[in-house]
Design an enzyme around this catalytic site. Structure first.
Site, PDB file in Angstrom:
ATOM      1  N   ASN A 158       0.797  -1.241   0.000  1.00  0.00           N
ATOM      2  CA  ASN A 158       0.000   0.000   0.000  1.00  0.00           C
ATOM      3  C   ASN A 158       0.828   1.289   0.000  1.00  0.00           C
ATOM      4  O   ASN A 158       0.361   2.319  -0.450  1.00  0.00           O
ATOM      5  CB  ASN A 158      -1.045  -0.002   1.125  1.00  0.00           C
ATOM      6  CG  ASN A 158      -0.443  -0.076   2.502  1.00  0.00           C
ATOM      7  OD1 ASN A 158       0.751  -0.330   2.655  1.00  0.00           O
ATOM      8  ND2 ASN A 158      -1.256   0.130   3.515  1.00  0.00           N
ATOM      9  N   GLY A 238       3.760 -11.284   8.987  1.00  0.00           N
ATOM     10  CA  GLY A 238       4.657 -10.763  10.014  1.00  0.00           C
ATOM     11  C   GLY A 238       4.686 -11.648  11.247  1.00  0.00           C
ATOM     12  O   GLY A 238       5.726 -11.817  11.886  1.00  0.00           O
ATOM     13  N   GLU A 253       5.094  -3.841  11.825  1.00  0.00           N
ATOM     14  CA  GLU A 253       3.799  -3.168  11.873  1.00  0.00           C
ATOM     15  C   GLU A 253       2.842  -3.986  11.031  1.00  0.00           C
ATOM     16  O   GLU A 253       3.033  -4.136   9.825  1.00  0.00           O
ATOM     17  CB  GLU A 253       3.887  -1.728  11.344  1.00  0.00           C
ATOM     18  CG  GLU A 253       2.628  -0.933  11.636  1.00  0.00           C
ATOM     19  CD  GLU A 253       1.964  -0.424  10.390  1.00  0.00           C
ATOM     20  OE1 GLU A 253       0.758  -0.706  10.207  1.00  0.00           O
ATOM     21  OE2 GLU A 253       2.632   0.241   9.590  1.00  0.00           O
ATOM     22  N   CYS A 287      -3.307   0.478   6.927  1.00  0.00           N
ATOM     23  CA  CYS A 287      -3.351  -0.162   8.257  1.00  0.00           C
ATOM     24  C   CYS A 287      -4.072   0.749   9.222  1.00  0.00           C
ATOM     25  O   CYS A 287      -4.736   0.294  10.144  1.00  0.00           O
ATOM     26  CB  CYS A 287      -1.956  -0.415   8.805  1.00  0.00           C
ATOM     27  SG  CYS A 287      -0.755  -0.834   7.603  1.00  0.00           S
ATOM     28  N   THR A 288      -3.901   2.056   9.037  1.00  0.00           N
ATOM     29  CA  THR A 288      -4.459   3.029   9.962  1.00  0.00           C
ATOM     30  C   THR A 288      -5.847   3.528   9.536  1.00  0.00           C
ATOM     31  O   THR A 288      -6.324   4.526  10.066  1.00  0.00           O
ATOM     32  CB  THR A 288      -3.527   4.248  10.070  1.00  0.00           C
ATOM     33  OG1 THR A 288      -3.226   4.662   8.745  1.00  0.00           O
ATOM     34  CG2 THR A 288      -2.261   3.935  10.817  1.00  0.00           C
TER      35      THR A 288
HETATM   36  O1  G3P Z   1      -0.910   1.052   6.052  1.00  0.00           O
HETATM   37  C1  G3P Z   1       0.327   1.536   6.374  1.00  0.00           C
HETATM   38  C2  G3P Z   1       0.345   2.522   7.495  1.00  0.00           C
HETATM   39  O2  G3P Z   1       1.664   2.795   7.817  1.00  0.00           O
HETATM   40  C3  G3P Z   1      -0.523   3.729   7.256  1.00  0.00           C
HETATM   41  O3  G3P Z   1       0.106   4.925   7.035  1.00  0.00           O
HETATM   42  O4  G3P Z   1       0.223   7.300   6.456  1.00  0.00           O
HETATM   43  O5  G3P Z   1      -1.785   5.994   5.808  1.00  0.00           O
HETATM   44  O6  G3P Z   1      -1.412   6.536   8.178  1.00  0.00           O
HETATM   45  P1  G3P Z   1      -0.755   6.280   6.856  1.00  0.00           P
END
Ligand code: G3P
Length: 478
Positions: A158, A238, A253, A287-288
């Site tokens: 991603n 992971g 992560e 992820c976030t």
């Molecule tokens: O999905 C990867 C994670 O590191 C999200 O990053 O910048 O989208 O919060 P960001």
């Protein structure tokens, strides 16, 4: 057809002796877009050897010179933003503008890392012995930070470029060498990024990039005796890596099921805007991303209406058009998301929009009245589908958040800052955002997950520290 991108080893671009390649499928067209080398274990061994040799002299290269090269690489990376962004569009269907942002952010990250590195590593400590009971002032202890050796970096699809440089730059400034194994979707973007480091003039072998099949070189890389540290971002793999890896530091992560807790006094327009940004940007493949909304029942109808109105405005289509919602990364990912949607339908969730899919393209979908017996209440879709669970107390929301096996980030919306702080304390996640959607950046902030969401803490400063070891010299006075 003969166009197979070469891999990077010992400062040179090479074809694999395997004669085989790995196809990269464009998520939008579902046709083969690029091909990369399917490297062999023998080739991995060679990369490890040259990484080890290169690291020895790199660790003796003055810190300011290391920083200078990183600044140069950052500038070249930014100059190459257009072609790299184009690869991101074709390989991972990232919307065109976001793809450019990813590269620019990566250049900034590399520069910041160089600056932070000279400060952190330019200092050590001086300790005296007589602070500990029973000691006279007869010992002086000097500390410094030394590199770990060879770092293996495995970024996800991603953010193939950004999450590669977030490992490469701290590793290099700290005096390590680095072996990169890019994700298959995103491999060509990574090779192009590595080319920028090549152009900057880093010594040969210091950075290398091997492509290939996970089944052939995946475990071989992560269990390789030449690896001194693994920095991984991605999914369940992971957990498997952490079980198989040797006695080396790991930075991981993994997934997340970031909750958005909405209190009765929240500014619902602000919440709706953040749910759109947090839940649907890059089609939820972060992820976030906000992956579950936990809203107080009394304001739920009103919030759902506001979110629905904004979902209706999202554009859906190819990444080249800079659509908000673009095809998800692979057919299997789209099928997985669809499975979660069907399960929710069967168990009685309220569909705020009609479910629609064409190939890998899934239209944004808000599912209201989701209950804990539905898979989507717990699983991570990594797609543009967002569940809403109505709660009758804040405790219920915190309980749902903490019952997850994930613990990456979370967010809480309220005007009462005291309440927000108490809720933040109660949420078992690496970070809690107050009145904004979860996000990793700015990239120097600490970034970490607990439980199945990760090991260690990232962010520029933490990554530099993690990729070093403390070394002490004790002077014993007569
Ligand atoms: O999905 C990867 C994670 O590191 C999200 O990053 O910048 O989208 O919060 P960001």
């Amino acid at each position: 057809d003969g166009e197979v991108y070469k891999y990077y080893s010992d400062g040179k671009w090479k074809k694999s002796a395997s004669g085989k390649s790995v196809a990269i499928i464009n998520p939008t067209t579902r046709n083969t877009q690029y091909k990369v080398q399917a490297c062999t274990q023998e080739e991995v061994n060679k990369v490890m050897d040259s990484a080890k040799t290169a690291q020895k002299s790199w660790s003796k290269t003055p810190l300011w010179k290391r920083a200078e090269l990183l600044h140069k690489a950052a500038a070249i990376l930014k100059e190459h933003k257009a072609p790299i962004a184009e690869c991101l569009v074709k390989e991972i269907a990232k919307p065109a503008k976001d793809a450019v942002t990813e590269v620019v952010r990566s250049g900034d990250l590399v520069s910041y890392c160089a600056e932070e590195g000279v400060r952190i590593l330019g200092e050590g400590k001086f300790l005296v012995s007589d602070s500990f009971p029973g000691n006279e002032r007869t010992k002086y202890c000097l500390t410094s930070k030394i590199p770990l050796g060879v770092i293996l970096a495995i970024p996800p699809f991603n953010y193939p470029v950004n999450l590669a440089v977030s490992k490469i730059a701290p590793a290099l400034i700290a005096g390590n060498s680095l072996v990169l194994k890019p994700p298959t979707q995103g491999a060509v973007s990574c090779l192009h990024m590595v080319h920028c480091f090549h152009l900057a003039g880093f010594p040969k072998g210091l950075i290398s990039c091997v492509t290939g099949k996970g089944s052939e070189i995946g475990d071989f890389l992560t269990m390789h005796p030449g690896v001194n540290c693994i920095s991984f971002t991605g999914g369940d793999t992971g957990i498997a890596i952490s079980k198989k890896a040797g006695m080396i530091p790991l930075q991981m992560e993994l997934g997340g099921k970031d909750a958005c807790i909405v209190l009765e006094d929240a500014d619902l327009d602000l919440v709706a805007a953040n749910i759109i940004k947090g839940g649907f940007s890059y089609s939820g493949q972060r992820c976030t991303a906000i992956k579950v909304v936990l809203v107080m029942d009394s304001v739920a109808d009103s919030l759902v209406e506001k979110v629905k109105a904004r979902v209706a405005k999202l554009t859906v289509g190819p990444p080249e058009n800079d659509s908000d919602i673009t095809p998800v990364v692979s057919e299997s990912s789209a099928n997985f998301i669809e499975g979660l949607v069907i399960d929710a339908k069967q168990k009685g969730a309220t569909f705020c929009q009609e479910y629609k899919r064409e190939g890998n393209l899934i239209w944004p979908l808000l599912l209201d009245n989701v209950r804990p017996d539905m898979r989507i209440a717990w699983e991570e879709p990594f797609g543009p589908v967002l569940p809403v669970i109505r709660i009758n107390s804040v405790e219920e929301g915190i309980h749902h958040c903490n019952a997850s096996n994930f613990g990456l980030q979370g967010c809480v919306f309220t005007k009462d800052v005291n309440k927000a702080l108490l809720i933040s304390d109660a949420m078992e996640t690496g970070t809690v955002q107050i009145n904004s959607a979860p996000a990793r950046g700015p990239d120097h902030f600490p970034f970490q997950g607990i439980k199945d969401s990760g090991i260690g803490s990232q962010g520029i400063t933490n990554s530099i520290n993690m990729m070093t070891k403390v070394k002490t010299t004790v002077i014993n006075l007569p």
